[in-house]
Enzyme design. Structure first.
Site, short mmCIF file in Angstrom:
data_model
loop_
_atom_site.label_atom_id
_atom_site.label_comp_id
_atom_site.label_asym_id
_atom_site.label_seq_id
_atom_site.Cartn_x
_atom_site.Cartn_y
_atom_site.Cartn_z
N SER A 19 0.83 -1.21 0.00
CA SER A 19 0.00 0.00 0.00
C SER A 19 0.87 1.26 0.00
O SER A 19 0.49 2.29 -0.57
CB SER A 19 -0.99 0.00 1.17
OG SER A 19 -0.32 0.12 2.39
N ARG A 97 12.83 -8.04 5.42
CA ARG A 97 14.11 -8.70 5.68
C ARG A 97 15.07 -7.73 6.34
O ARG A 97 15.03 -6.53 6.06
CB ARG A 97 14.76 -9.14 4.36
CG ARG A 97 14.16 -10.35 3.75
CD ARG A 97 15.01 -10.77 2.58
NE ARG A 97 16.31 -11.30 2.98
CZ ARG A 97 16.58 -12.58 3.08
NH1 ARG A 97 15.68 -13.48 2.81
NH2 ARG A 97 17.80 -12.99 3.44
N LEU A 99 18.63 -6.43 6.35
CA LEU A 99 19.74 -6.42 5.40
C LEU A 99 21.07 -6.45 6.15
O LEU A 99 21.20 -5.84 7.21
CB LEU A 99 19.63 -5.18 4.52
CG LEU A 99 18.36 -5.17 3.66
CD1 LEU A 99 18.05 -3.75 3.16
CD2 LEU A 99 18.51 -6.13 2.48
N ASN A 113 13.63 3.91 4.90
CA ASN A 113 12.65 2.92 5.39
C ASN A 113 11.48 3.63 6.06
O ASN A 113 11.64 4.72 6.59
CB ASN A 113 13.34 1.99 6.40
CG ASN A 113 12.41 0.88 6.87
OD1 ASN A 113 11.66 0.32 6.09
ND2 ASN A 113 12.45 0.57 8.16
N HIS A 115 8.70 2.85 9.09
CA HIS A 115 8.50 1.91 10.20
C HIS A 115 7.24 2.32 10.97
O HIS A 115 7.04 3.50 11.26
CB HIS A 115 9.72 1.94 11.13
CG HIS A 115 9.61 0.98 12.25
ND1 HIS A 115 9.85 -0.37 12.11
CD2 HIS A 115 9.23 1.16 13.54
CE1 HIS A 115 9.64 -0.98 13.25
NE2 HIS A 115 9.27 -0.07 14.14
N SER A 142 7.32 6.38 11.34
CA SER A 142 8.57 7.13 11.16
C SER A 142 9.22 6.77 9.83
O SER A 142 9.23 5.60 9.44
CB SER A 142 9.58 6.72 12.25
OG SER A 142 9.03 6.79 13.54
N THR A 147 20.54 2.65 8.38
CA THR A 147 21.96 2.47 8.72
C THR A 147 22.14 1.06 9.26
O THR A 147 21.18 0.28 9.31
CB THR A 147 22.41 3.52 9.76
OG1 THR A 147 21.50 3.47 10.86
CG2 THR A 147 22.43 4.91 9.18
N GLU A 149 22.43 -0.30 12.10
CA GLU A 149 21.62 -0.77 13.23
C GLU A 149 20.15 -0.71 12.83
O GLU A 149 19.65 0.35 12.48
CB GLU A 149 21.85 0.10 14.48
CG GLU A 149 23.32 0.19 14.91
CD GLU A 149 24.01 -1.16 15.04
OE1 GLU A 149 23.34 -2.14 15.45
OE2 GLU A 149 25.20 -1.26 14.68
N ASP A 151 16.41 -0.24 12.32
CA ASP A 151 15.40 0.72 12.80
C ASP A 151 15.99 1.85 13.66
O ASP A 151 15.30 2.45 14.48
CB ASP A 151 14.27 0.02 13.58
CG ASP A 151 13.46 -0.92 12.69
OD1 ASP A 151 13.40 -0.70 11.48
OD2 ASP A 151 12.87 -1.88 13.23
C1 GRF Z 1 3.78 -0.88 6.87
O1 GRF Z 1 3.16 -0.71 8.12
C2 GRF Z 1 5.25 -0.58 6.97
O2 GRF Z 1 5.53 0.49 7.81
C3 GRF Z 1 5.78 -1.85 7.54
O3 GRF Z 1 5.05 -2.86 6.88
C4 GRF Z 1 3.78 -2.36 6.48
C5 GRF Z 1 3.74 -2.57 5.00
O4 GRF Z 1 2.61 -2.10 4.42
N1 GRF Z 1 7.21 -1.92 7.45
P1 GRF Z 1 2.44 -2.07 2.85
O5 GRF Z 1 3.05 -3.37 2.29
O6 GRF Z 1 3.11 -0.86 2.30
O7 GRF Z 1 0.95 -2.07 2.65
#
Ligand code: GRF
Length: 216
Positions: A19, A97, A99, A113, A115, A142, A147, A149, A151
């Site tokens: 999404s 995954r 990395l 990313n 999160h 967020s 990097t 570490e 998240d």
């Molecule tokens: C989202 O909540 C994203 O933050 C997390 O996984 C979910 C993925 O949603 N890492 P989508 O595949 O973009 O719908």
């Protein structure tokens, strides 16, 4: 201000629903986001995001985790696939995954990313449930530079929403996801315009060190 002569380019890495990828696609097709997604790469052949990419006529690549049980081999294949496109940015959008450090190092400053928590709170999985169980009043999402570490890279943007009485993790996840669809493309815009940069392992906005994430 723009660093790119033409549209900036990206690869988007997904594992599932896609999404967030769709939010990018929609804004690109309405010409709000000046980004050229060169390829969508998934580690899961059943990811719904692959269907979304194909509908938008974006090249798709699947590197199935189970065919690469060795993490180093997976990352190498992923790296080769990304390098075929030489993108300006690599957006992780629900890419499930972790990395390896040398992979992240290679692309430092280019990998972003999203999160589903107000980092540094709740890195890792099951963020919505953990926030509810900890009686948090607020939760959110967020966007950060990736990097070594997990998240913990420099934060760029966050969005905060209240946790309601009787919230379930599913209901909360839906509301957080709506915010994700706003802040991820907004961050992409700032990166594309060159207003947000990565330097000395930190995020900078308009040449100033970003002391706190931009709140939206
Ligand atoms: C989202 O909540 C994203 O933050 C997390 O996984 C979910 C993925 O949603 N890492 P989508 O595949 O973009 O719908």
């Amino acid at each position: 201000m723009n660093n790119f002569n033409q549209n900036a380019t990206a690869t988007v890495l997904i594992s599932g629903g896609g999404s967030n990828l769709q939010a990018f696609i929609d804004l690109i097709s309405s010409k709000i986001l000046k980004l050229n997604i060169l390829a969508v790469i998934s580690d899961n052949k059943n990811a719904h995001g692959l269907i979304r990419a194909k509908k938008a006529k974006i090249k798709t690549i699947c590197i199935e985790s189970k065919k690469y049980p060795n993490k180093k081999n997976f990352d190498q294949k992923l790296s080769e696939s990304i390098d075929m496109f030489d993108p300006n940015f690599i957006f992780l959008a629900g890419f499930m995954r972790i990395l390896r450090k040398d992979f992240v190092k290679k692309y430092e400053g280019k990998i972003i990313n999203i999160h589903p928590s107000l980092l540094p709170k709740y890195p890792g999985l099951n963020t919505h449930q953990r926030a509810i169980e900890s009686n948090e009043k607020w939760h959110g999402c967020s966007v950060h530079f990736v990097t070594e570490e997990v998240d913990q890279g420099p934060l760029i943007m966050q969005s905060k929403i209240p946790i309601l009485n009787n919230d379930s993790s599913d209901k909360l996840a839906i509301r957080v996801l709506k915010r994700e669809h706003i802040i991820y493309p907004k961050t992409a815009e700032l990166l594309i315009s060159g207003r947000i940069k990565y330097k000395n392992s930190q995020a900078w906005l308009d040449g100033q060190l970003l002391q706190k994430p931009i709140m939206l």
